[in-house]
Scaffold this motif. Structure first.
Motif, PDB file in Angstrom:
ATOM      1  N   TYR A 190      -0.315  -5.275   1.214  1.00 13.76           N
ATOM      2  CA  TYR A 190       0.794  -6.158   0.816  1.00 13.76           C
ATOM      3  C   TYR A 190       0.309  -7.605   0.931  1.00 13.76           C
ATOM      4  N   PRO A 191      -0.573  -8.051   0.031  1.00 10.88           N
ATOM      5  CA  PRO A 191      -1.149  -9.385   0.191  1.00 10.88           C
ATOM      6  C   PRO A 191      -0.063 -10.458   0.167  1.00 10.88           C
ATOM      7  N   GLY A 192      -0.213 -11.408   1.075  1.00 16.39           N
ATOM      8  CA  GLY A 192       0.728 -12.526   1.095  1.00 16.39           C
ATOM      9  C   GLY A 192       1.954 -12.265   1.948  1.00 16.39           C
ATOM     10  N   GLN A 193       2.083 -11.045   2.493  1.00 11.59           N
ATOM     11  CA  GLN A 193       3.247 -10.749   3.331  1.00 11.59           C
ATOM     12  C   GLN A 193       2.803 -10.816   4.790  1.00 11.59           C
ATOM     13  N   VAL A 196      -7.170  -0.404  -1.812  1.00 11.80           N
ATOM     14  CA  VAL A 196      -7.555  -1.314  -0.726  1.00 11.80           C
ATOM     15  C   VAL A 196      -7.462  -0.641   0.642  1.00 11.80           C
ATOM     16  N   ALA A 211      -3.361  -2.421  -4.240  1.00 12.79           N
ATOM     17  CA  ALA A 211      -2.945  -3.815  -4.432  1.00 12.79           C
ATOM     18  C   ALA A 211      -3.560  -4.283  -5.742  1.00 12.79           C
ATOM     19  N   HIS A 212      -2.712  -4.756  -6.633  1.00 14.71           N
ATOM     20  CA  HIS A 212      -3.158  -5.228  -7.956  1.00 14.71           C
ATOM     21  C   HIS A 212      -4.067  -4.203  -8.637  1.00 14.71           C
ATOM     22  N   GLN A 248      -1.905  -5.864   5.559  1.00 15.68           N
ATOM     23  CA  GLN A 248      -1.938  -7.148   4.848  1.00 15.68           C
ATOM     24  C   GLN A 248      -2.772  -7.052   3.569  1.00 15.68           C
ATOM     25  N   ARG A 249      -3.755  -6.153   3.587  1.00 20.43           N
ATOM     26  CA  ARG A 249      -4.503  -5.960   2.337  1.00 20.43           C
ATOM     27  C   ARG A 249      -3.635  -5.235   1.297  1.00 20.43           C
ATOM     28  N   CYS A 259       6.396  -6.771   4.449  1.00 25.89           N
ATOM     29  CA  CYS A 259       5.646  -5.760   3.706  1.00 25.89           C
ATOM     30  C   CYS A 259       6.593  -4.737   3.108  1.00 25.89           C
TER      31      CYS A 259
END
Ligand SMILES: Nc1ncnc2c1ncn2[C@@H]1O[C@H](COP(=O)(O)OP(=O)(O)OP(=O)(O)O)[C@@H](O)[C@H]1O
Ligand SMILES: [Mg+2]
Length: 267
Positions: free
Chosen positions: A239-242, A222, A217-218, A236-237, A248
Motif C-alpha cells: 500500500y505505497p504512500g499509506q 511486491v 502494487a501498480h 507499505q510496499r 492501508c
C-alpha cells in the motif's frame, strides 16, 4: 496447481499487470492484497480468461489458460465467487447451487433444468458444508447477504473445481458475517483440497485466513510470503504512500463498487 510466469496485461496504454510470477500449490489458500486499481481483479480474470492477458504463460490445473481454445474446459476447473454473490434471487437456494453443475450437464438438460439425482445430492452436500441445508427450498431473495454469499460458495463447490477465484467475497458484509463466510470458504476448500485465490482488502482477514499472501502494487508483485511473516515494511510496499495499518485498509477498501466487467459476467 497455478503457474504464472511473466504475465502482462495492458488496457490501452495503461499497464495493469507488469510481469507477474506466481506459483500456487494444490490446496493453498492464497490471499491477494493491494490497493484499489493494483490489478487484483485483473489477475483473477486472466486466470479463467474473462480477460485475455497480453503475454506470459499461465497454467491452471495442467491447462494452458492463455492458449487453450475451449475456455469451458478451463472454467469448469476454476469457479468464481464475486463480491455481489451473483445468485439468481427468484430461484430457490438449491437451484442456485445446482447452476454450479451447468457446465457438467448437457445443454438440453440445462435448458430444461433437469438435474440428475446425483447432482441434486451433490448440491445438498455443498449446502451442508455452508450449513444451509435447511434453506434449500427457500427463495434465495429471502436470505441475508451473508447467507447469499454462502450460497455462492456452495455453488462454486458444486462445480467441483480444482481452483476457486474469489474476488472480494466479503467486501459488502459486516465484520462478523465476513469472518464467518471466510471460515466456511476456508474449511470447505481445505477439506476438499481446492486451491483458492482470494482478493481481499482487509489485512487482518488476510493474516487470519490466508496460508500465504501475495501483494500487488501498480501491477507488480511486491510481496509473496507466509501470511504471518508479513511486516509493516511489507505492508507499505503493498500500500505505497499509506502510513498506518488503518490507512492501508482504507486504500484497499472501495465499498459497493461493481466493476463493469463483473456486471457483464453476472448478466
Ligand atoms: N475492462 C477494463 N477496461 C479498462 N481498464 C480497466 C478494465 N478493468 C480494469 N481496468 C483498469 O485496470 C487497473 C486495475 O484494475 P483492477 O480492477 O484489476 O484493480 P483491483 O486491484 O481489482 O482494484 P479494486 O480493489 O478497486 O477492485 C485499473 O486502473 C482499472 O481502471
Ligand atoms: Mg477488484
Amino acid at each position: 496447481m497455478i503457474s504464472i510466469r511473466q504475465l502482462t496485461k495492458h488496457y490501452g496504454s495503461n499497464p495493469v499487470l507488469r510481469g507477474i510470477d506466481v506459483e500456487v500449490a494444490a490446496g493453498e489458500f492464497v490471499v491477494v492484497l493491494g490497493q484499489s486499481g493494483a490489478g487484483k481483479s485483473t489477475l483473477l480474470r486472466c486466470i479463467n480468461r474473462l480477460v485475455q492477458a497480453d503475454s506470459g504463460t499461465l497454467t491452471v490445473a495442467g491447462i494452458d489458460a492463455l492458449g487453450c481454445r475451449d475456455t469451458r474446459v478451463l472454467r469448469r476447473q476454476t469457479a468464481m465467487i464475486f463480491q455481489h454473490h451473483n445468485v439468481v434471487p427468484r430461484l430457490s437456494v438449491l437451484k442456485n447451487v445446482l447452476t454450479g453443475r451447468l457446465g457438467a450437464v448437457s445443454t438440453l438438460s440445462s435448458i430444461l433444468q433437469l438435474f440428475r439425482r446425483e447432482d441434486v445430492a451433490l448440491a445438498m452436500q455443498c449446502l451442508a458444508r455452508v450449513e444451509l441445508s435447511h434453506k434449500a427450498g427457500e427463495r434465495t431473495d429471502a436470505l441475508s447477504g451473508g447467507q447469499m454469499q454462502r450460497v455462492g460458495i456452495a455453488r462454486a463447490l458444486a462445480q467441483q473445481p480444482k481452483v476457486i477465484l474469489a474476488d472480494e467475497p466479503v467486501a459488502s458484509l459486516d465484520p462478523k458475517t465476513a469472518r464467518l463466510v471466510l471460515q466456511y470458504l476456508r474449511e470447505a476448500t481445505r477439506e476438499l483440497g481446492i486451491t483458492v485465490l482470494c482478493n481481499l482488502h482487509q489485512v487482518d482477514y488476510a493474516r487470519e485466513f490466508g496460508d500465504r499472501i501475495i501483494g500487488l502494487a501498480h501491477g507488480k508483485l511486491v510481496y509473496d510470503g507466509n501470511a504471518r511473516d508479513m511486516t509493516d515494511a511489507d505492508l507499505q510496499r503493498i500500500y505505497p504512500g499509506q502510513a498506518t495499518h488503518a490507512e492501508c485498509e482504507a486504500a484497499g477498501a472501495v465499498d459497493a463498487k461493481v466493476h463493469p466487467a463483473e456486471l457483464r459476467v453476472s448478466a
